[in-house]
Scaffold this active site. Structure first.
Site, PDB file in Angstrom:
ATOM      1  N   GLU A   1     -49.016  14.334  31.808  1.00  0.00           N
ATOM      2  CA  GLU A   1     -50.296  14.209  31.888  1.00  0.00           C
ATOM      3  C   GLU A   1     -51.061  15.661  31.109  1.00  0.00           C
ATOM      4  O   GLU A   1     -52.221  15.318  30.799  1.00  0.00           O
ATOM      5  CB  GLU A   1     -50.984  13.808  32.913  1.00  0.00           C
ATOM      6  CG  GLU A   1     -51.068  15.005  33.938  1.00  0.00           C
ATOM      7  CD  GLU A   1     -52.465  14.869  34.784  1.00  0.00           C
ATOM      8  OE1 GLU A   1     -53.354  14.072  34.589  1.00  0.00           O
ATOM      9  OE2 GLU A   1     -52.436  15.865  35.547  1.00  0.00           O
TER      10      GLU A   1
ATOM     11  N   ASN B   1     -54.615  12.498  36.594  1.00  0.00           N
ATOM     12  CA  ASN B   1     -56.249  12.575  36.492  1.00  0.00           C
ATOM     13  C   ASN B   1     -56.500  12.630  35.070  1.00  0.00           C
ATOM     14  O   ASN B   1     -57.632  12.529  34.374  1.00  0.00           O
ATOM     15  CB  ASN B   1     -56.996  13.241  37.144  1.00  0.00           C
ATOM     16  CG  ASN B   1     -56.239  14.916  37.410  1.00  0.00           C
ATOM     17  OD1 ASN B   1     -54.899  15.009  37.113  1.00  0.00           O
ATOM     18  ND2 ASN B   1     -57.020  15.807  36.987  1.00  0.00           N
ATOM     19  N   HIS B   2     -55.525  13.483  34.200  1.00  0.00           N
ATOM     20  CA  HIS B   2     -55.851  13.890  33.093  1.00  0.00           C
ATOM     21  C   HIS B   2     -55.256  12.682  31.711  1.00  0.00           C
ATOM     22  O   HIS B   2     -55.340  12.813  30.746  1.00  0.00           O
ATOM     23  CB  HIS B   2     -55.257  14.919  32.395  1.00  0.00           C
ATOM     24  CG  HIS B   2     -56.141  16.310  32.838  1.00  0.00           C
ATOM     25  ND1 HIS B   2     -57.630  16.550  32.377  1.00  0.00           N
ATOM     26  CD2 HIS B   2     -55.861  17.225  33.601  1.00  0.00           C
ATOM     27  CE1 HIS B   2     -58.061  17.567  33.211  1.00  0.00           C
ATOM     28  NE2 HIS B   2     -57.003  17.932  33.929  1.00  0.00           N
TER      29      HIS B   2
ATOM     30  N   HIS C   1     -49.291  17.507  40.348  1.00  0.00           N
ATOM     31  CA  HIS C   1     -50.754  17.852  39.871  1.00  0.00           C
ATOM     32  C   HIS C   1     -50.948  19.401  40.207  1.00  0.00           C
ATOM     33  O   HIS C   1     -51.857  19.885  39.273  1.00  0.00           O
ATOM     34  CB  HIS C   1     -51.818  17.060  40.584  1.00  0.00           C
ATOM     35  CG  HIS C   1     -53.181  17.311  40.594  1.00  0.00           C
ATOM     36  ND1 HIS C   1     -53.745  17.407  39.421  1.00  0.00           N
ATOM     37  CD2 HIS C   1     -54.251  17.918  41.244  1.00  0.00           C
ATOM     38  CE1 HIS C   1     -55.080  17.729  39.446  1.00  0.00           C
ATOM     39  NE2 HIS C   1     -55.221  18.179  40.604  1.00  0.00           N
TER      40      HIS C   1
END
Ligand code: FE2
Length: 278
Positions: free
Chosen positions: A37, A65-66, A174
Site C-alpha cells: 500500500e 489505509n493508503h 502498517h
C-alpha cells in the site's frame, strides 16, 4: 506449506529491494504475500507497481489505509482477485477483502484476509466481525493468513488472541517498525508488526529532514521518500493444514544499488503534501 509475508513495500527503494529479494528467494516458498500500500512513493499503489510485484513472485498484494490513494487502484481491485483491500471497508467498496487461492505446485489452497484497525485510524467497520464473517465462508481445511493493518499494538495483540486457534497466522502491518514478539499460540502464528521493506534509515520510509523540520518547527513540509540502502522485512510461516508450526523473522539487506537514486525523481511527484504515510 511455506508462506512468505513481506512487510509494507515503501516507494522506489522498497520496490527495488523487494523485487531483487523475491527473485532470489521465491523458490523457497509455496506462497508469497506482499503488503504494497506504500509502493507509490508512500501513498498507494499503481498498476505498474502491482504488476512488478506480481512478476517478482508475489501471489497476493495487500493494501491498507493508503490503498486507494492512487485512483487507478479503484479499478485495479475490480479487475484482479490478487490485490486485496481491508475487508472491513463499508459494503459497496470496490474490491475484495479476502479470497481463497490455489497454491501452484502444492496441491493446496490458502485464504488471505486483510482487516484494518480502528484505534488511532480512520473509522471503519468492525475488523473482528469482518474476519469472523470471512471465516464462516472459508472451509475448515484451508489455511488462513490474516494481514492486520493497524496502528495500535494492543488492537493487533487482541486480534491475535481473537483468532488464536482459528487461523494459521495473524501478521501485523502498517507501523513499519518490526516487533520481536513472533510466536505460535494455539496453532496460530503471530507478530505485531513485520516491519517495512524500504530504507530503514528514515522516518518510516520518508526522508528525515522534512519530518524532523515539521516536528521541531511545526511548519508544513512536503515529505519525500528516503533514498539509500534498503532492506526487506518479512516473516516466513510454516503451515500444516489450518495450524502454523513456526514463524521466523527475516531481514534481507539489498545491495547498495538496490536503493533508489535521485535521478529517477519518480517518488517526488507522488508525495502527500505533508500527509503521514504508513
Ligand atoms: Fe498503512
Amino acid at each position: 506449506m511455506r508462506v512468505l509475508f513481506v512487510g509494507d513495500v515503501f516507494a522506489t527503494p522498497g520496490m527495488r529491494v523487494a523485487s531483487a529479494c523475491l527473485r532470489q528467494v521465491r523458490g523457497e516458498y509455496d506462497f508469497v504475500i506482499v503488503n504494497g500500500e506504500n509502493a507509490a512513493g508512500g501513498f498507494g499503489i499503481t498498476r505498474k507497481h502491482f504488476e512488478q510485484l506480481r512478476e517478482a513472485g508475489a501471489d497476493v498484494v495487500t493494501l491498507g489505509n493508503h490503498g486507494f490513494d492512487q485512483a487507478e487502484a479503484l479499478t485495479l481491485v475490480e479487475e484482479t482477485t490478487r490485490l486485496l483491500r481491508p475487508a472491513n471497508y463499508p459494503p459497496g467498496t470496490p474490491g475484495l477483502g479476502w479470497a481463497i487461492y490455489d497454491v501452484v505446485g502444492a496441491g493446496a489452497r490458502v485464504a488471505v484476509v486483510q482487516v484494518m484497525g480502528r484505534v488511532f485510524m480512520e473509522a471503519m467497520d468492525d475488523p473482528f466481525r469482518a474476519v469472523d464473517d470471512a471465516l464462516e465462508r472459508i472451509p475448515d481445511d484451508v489455511p488462513v493468513i490474516v494481514d492486520m493493518h493497524a496502528e495500535a499494538t494492543s488492537e493487533k495483540k487482541v486480534m491475535g488472541y481473537h483468532l488464536a486457534g482459528r487461523v494459521s497466522a495473524v501478521i501485523g502491518t502498517h507501523t513499519h517498525v518490526p516487533t520481536a514478539d513472533e510466536t505460535v499460540f494455539r496453532g496460530t502464528a503471530y507478530i505485531t508488526d513485520v516491519g517495512m521493506t524500504g530504507v530503514q534509515a528514515s522516518s518510516i520510509g520518508m526522508a528525515f529532514e522534512e519530518v524532523h523540520d515539521r516536528f521541531v518547527h511545526k511548519l508544513p513540509r512536503r515529505f519525500r521518500p528516503a533514498h539509500g540502502p534498503a532492506s526487506v522485512m518479512a516473516v516466513a510461516v510454516e503451515v500444516e493444514g489450518r495450524r502454523a508450526t513456526s514463524i521466523r523473522r527475516i531481514r534481507w539487506d539489498g545491495p547498495q544499488h538496490a536503493a533508489g537514486d535521485a535521478s529517477d525523481g519518480e517518488d517526488e511527484h507522488r508525495g502527500g503534501g505533508g500527509r503521514r504515510p504508513a
